[in-house]
Enzyme design. Structure first.
Site, PDB file in Angstrom:
ATOM      1  N   SER A 124      29.373  50.193  37.627  1.00  0.00           N
ATOM      2  CA  SER A 124      28.078  49.224  36.967  1.00  0.00           C
ATOM      3  C   SER A 124      27.210  49.570  37.932  1.00  0.00           C
ATOM      4  O   SER A 124      26.671  50.641  38.142  1.00  0.00           O
ATOM      5  CB  SER A 124      28.367  47.985  36.673  1.00  0.00           C
ATOM      6  OG  SER A 124      27.352  47.060  35.808  1.00  0.00           O
ATOM      7  N   ASP A 178      30.717  51.016  25.618  1.00  0.00           N
ATOM      8  CA  ASP A 178      29.824  50.368  26.518  1.00  0.00           C
ATOM      9  C   ASP A 178      28.870  49.897  25.804  1.00  0.00           C
ATOM     10  O   ASP A 178      27.629  50.610  25.680  1.00  0.00           O
ATOM     11  CB  ASP A 178      29.736  50.945  27.782  1.00  0.00           C
ATOM     12  CG  ASP A 178      29.236  50.092  29.228  1.00  0.00           C
ATOM     13  OD1 ASP A 178      28.820  48.940  28.753  1.00  0.00           O
ATOM     14  OD2 ASP A 178      29.286  50.614  30.277  1.00  0.00           O
ATOM     15  N   HIS A 236      32.484  48.318  29.146  1.00  0.00           N
ATOM     16  CA  HIS A 236      31.798  48.473  30.302  1.00  0.00           C
ATOM     17  C   HIS A 236      32.998  48.258  31.450  1.00  0.00           C
ATOM     18  O   HIS A 236      33.159  47.025  31.998  1.00  0.00           O
ATOM     19  CB  HIS A 236      30.774  47.232  30.714  1.00  0.00           C
ATOM     20  CG  HIS A 236      30.004  47.399  31.677  1.00  0.00           C
ATOM     21  ND1 HIS A 236      29.157  48.399  31.823  1.00  0.00           N
ATOM     22  CD2 HIS A 236      29.563  46.688  32.804  1.00  0.00           C
ATOM     23  CE1 HIS A 236      28.363  48.184  32.895  1.00  0.00           C
ATOM     24  NE2 HIS A 236      28.660  47.202  33.426  1.00  0.00           N
TER      25      HIS A 236
END
Length: 641
Positions: free
Chosen positions: A472, A559, A591
């Site tokens: 991320s 995602d 994600h």
């Protein structure tokens, strides 16, 4: 130069033992204290089980998920139902389901198509109901509903006119709400008596992310608890009088924000609080809880936290772990101060050569203190090592002390592992948090460089064998670091990281709309020429030609936060410049990696990638590790041995 690291005396810890399903996890006790629920594999997939208290081995399964598993759950106060929120293959379209503890029957309480639902409040005063937020009416603005668990009957409490969230009390009465303003400030509102909302108090932009009402209302309804950094740096705990607006400080810490609050059940008065600078510690506010804190601190179970409490507060489920011991669930009887071990989460690691983690505080070039965590291989060697800089996501999150499977995995393979709470990390006060504004890829990256220089200066890291890795925001940090500092890192691993801040902001999920001002304050406002230029300047995709070292990218196709296009465009930019890249796509992930088969597969690929470029050890790659996953190796198939 010999690029290997001599850790041959240490057995390799199998990847499956670190990243496969835990044996058991997530224990919670029923409201009446008679039943323990937990998650465990059933046919290789995490499912919900229940067992009588004192007879954990008599557990029986309640659910039969076959693909992605149950991510988490909560007991309803009726004691008959367990509530589960789950999505489809990582798309974050979460529905709320009720599971009958007797029959195992599962019903969708929010059958409204692609929505995002979450539990707002459960209360013993209304044991058969739940207050739920979901965005079926408007994808951007979730409304508030009261749902009857047994029937699924739903009644709207409040339609959302553009608010970030609502607070209800134990009677399910609507008390407060929050709105994030365009300038980044936060307005706390209360009902105006005419169906609308009136401002009650305001947190300035610099305080908005470290302050807020906690939604814990006293039994008489006159006060609530609040965290606030207004007029100070770290967030302190306050009692907020809802009639006068007067705030009375209850707890503060000069180095860190107040964290977890332990309250008296049914009254919501604070008993103790947690504060985490280098390590978490609990401090009593009420003498009634001091013997419990003392008993648990003296039990030798490691760092602990309360996972669940019975309705009468006699029984606690306590989760405990240390840096060299994975989680253990304990049943704590407050009446007798006795602890009963329920299970080890990963018993296969009981004899593994786990390495200790050490908190270190590193000085940044501008004087900020970076609380960091270092793990060295357990072989006792003192020569400089290859180093993996492991960057956390968020960036509004933090690294903490404790058992970390990535630290253990990488240290076991011969690497020093360093995790840094760079500026913008949470928990260290508003000045530290806000120091990250408009500093993505600049001062935030400087903090990482300063930590690497510290590790080299301490004789820990071999400067020619340093990798950067993260997910991320940590993935963005990897891309930014390798294009900004092309000679510093020997290789990098980007997991679901954004490469283009312009497209990242243009495609945030609709249910994040309330927080858009947070992103534009931190990254840059695309609606202004200055902001648009800053976003472009800080986007690694536009600096792809500077990449000089091997890069591994992974992405979940579903995602909703960092869309597949973020990885696709970075790969395309590199290929257009003739720069090699390894790219792994998972069509059934979002994600990050929820399915252990995919986590193990990607980590197997990563392990061999790091071994090739840093010289560490690697467990042999079995064909079934990749075959059991959905990994699609779109670029760089030659990485596989």
């Amino acid at each position: 130069m010999d690029r290997t690291t001599d850790t041959t005396a240490l057995p390799l810890i199998p990847r499956a033992a670190l990243f496969g399903n835990p044996r058991r996890a997530g224990a919670q006790i029923s409201p009446d204290g008679g039943t323990i629920a937990f998650l465990a594999p059933r046919n290789g997939v995490m499912n919900l089980f229940v067992a009588p208290r004192g007879r954990i081995d008599a557990a029986r399964p309640l659910t039969d998920e076959r693909r992605r598993g149950i991510p988490g759950y909560a007991w309803a106060h009726d004691g008959r139902h367990l509530l589960v929120v789950k999505d489809n293959d990582g798309d974050e379209n979460f529905h709320l389901h009720a599971v009958d503890r007797e029959t195992g029957a599962m019903r969708d309480l929010t059958p409204h198509g692609p929505i995002q639902a979450s539990i707002v409040k459960l209360s013993p005063r209304h044991p058969g109901e739940a207050v739920v937020s979901h965005n079926a009416r408007d994808p951007q603005w979730p409304d508030l509903y009261r749902i009857e668990i047994a029937t699924g009957r739903s009644t709207m409490i409040a339609e959302n006119p553009g608010l970030a969230g609502f607070d209800v009390d134990e009677d399910f009465a609507l008390r407060l709400a929050a709105r994030l303003e365009g300038d980044g400030s936060q307005t706390v509102l209360r009902p105006d008596g005419a169906g609308g909302w009136a401002p009650f108090m305001r947190f300035a932009p610099e305080d908005a992310m470290t302050s807020g009402v906690l939604g814990l209302f006293t039994a008489d309804g006159r006060a609530t608890l609040m965290l606030s950094s207004a007029g100070r740096d770290t967030a302190a705990l306050f009692r907020l009088d809802l009639e006068t607006g007067e705030a009375t400080m209850l707890a503060e810490d000069a180095r860190a924000d107040i964290g977890e609050i332990i309250v008296r059940l049914h009254e919501n008065t604070p008993l103790a609080y947690g504060v985490n600078y280098e390590r978490n510690r609990y401090v009593a506010l009420d003498p009634a809880i001091q013997p419990d804190l003392d008993a648990l601190d003296a039990a030798g179970i490691g760092d602990w936290g309360i996972q669940s409490r019975s309705e009468d507060d006699r029984f606690w489920i306590v989760g405990a772990a240390s840096d060299t011991a994975p989680g253990v669930a304990w049943l704590y009887d407050r009446k007798t101060r006795a602890l009963e071990k329920l299970y080890d989460t990963r018993p296969d690691l009981a004899d593994a050569p786990l390495a200790p983690m050490r908190p270190v505080v590193i000085a940044a070039r501008d004087g900020l203190s970076l609380v960091s965590y270092l793990t060295l291989p357990a072989d006792g060697g003192s020569a400089p090592r290859p180093l993996v800089l492991l960057v956390h996501g968020g960036p509004w999150a933090r690294d903490s002390f404790g058992f970390n499977p990535y630290h253990q995995w990488l240290a076991n393979r011969g690497y020093a592992v360093l995790s840094v709470n760079f500026r913008a990390s949470t928990g260290f006060g508003k000045a530290f948090l806000n120091a990250g504004d408009r500093e993505w890829g600049r001062a935030m990256d400087d903090d990482l460089l300063d930590a690497v220089d510290w590790a080299i200066g301490q004789g820990i890291a071999d400067p020619s064998r340093i990798a950067i890795m993260g997910g991320s925001y940590g993935g963005y940090a990897t891309l930014a670091a390798m294009t900004r500092n092309p000679e510093r890192y020997a290789c990098g691993v980007d997991i679901v990281g954004p490469s283009n801040l312009e497209t990242l902001l243009a495609t945030i999920p609709p249910y994040w709309e309330a927080g858009r001002s947070i992103f534009t304050r931190a990254l840059g406002d695309p609606a202004t020429p200055e902001g648009a230029a800053l976003l472009r300047e800080r986007s690694p995709v536009h600096q792809a030609a500077r990449l000089a070292r091997p890069l591994l990218i992974s992405q979940g196709a579903n995602d909703p936060r960092v869309k597949q296009a973020e990885s696709d465009q970075m790969v395309a930019a590199l290929k257009a410049k003739g720069i090699a890249v390894t790219y792994v796509l998972f069509p059934d992930e979002g994600h990050g990696f929820a399915r252990p088969e995919n986590s193990i597969a990607f980590n197997a690929i990563t392990e061999h990638f790091l071994a090739a470029h840093l010289g560490g050890r690697a467990e042999a790659l079995a064909a079934e590790e990749i075959g059991r996953s959905t990994a699609q190796l779109l670029e760089g198939a030659e990485i596989l041995p």
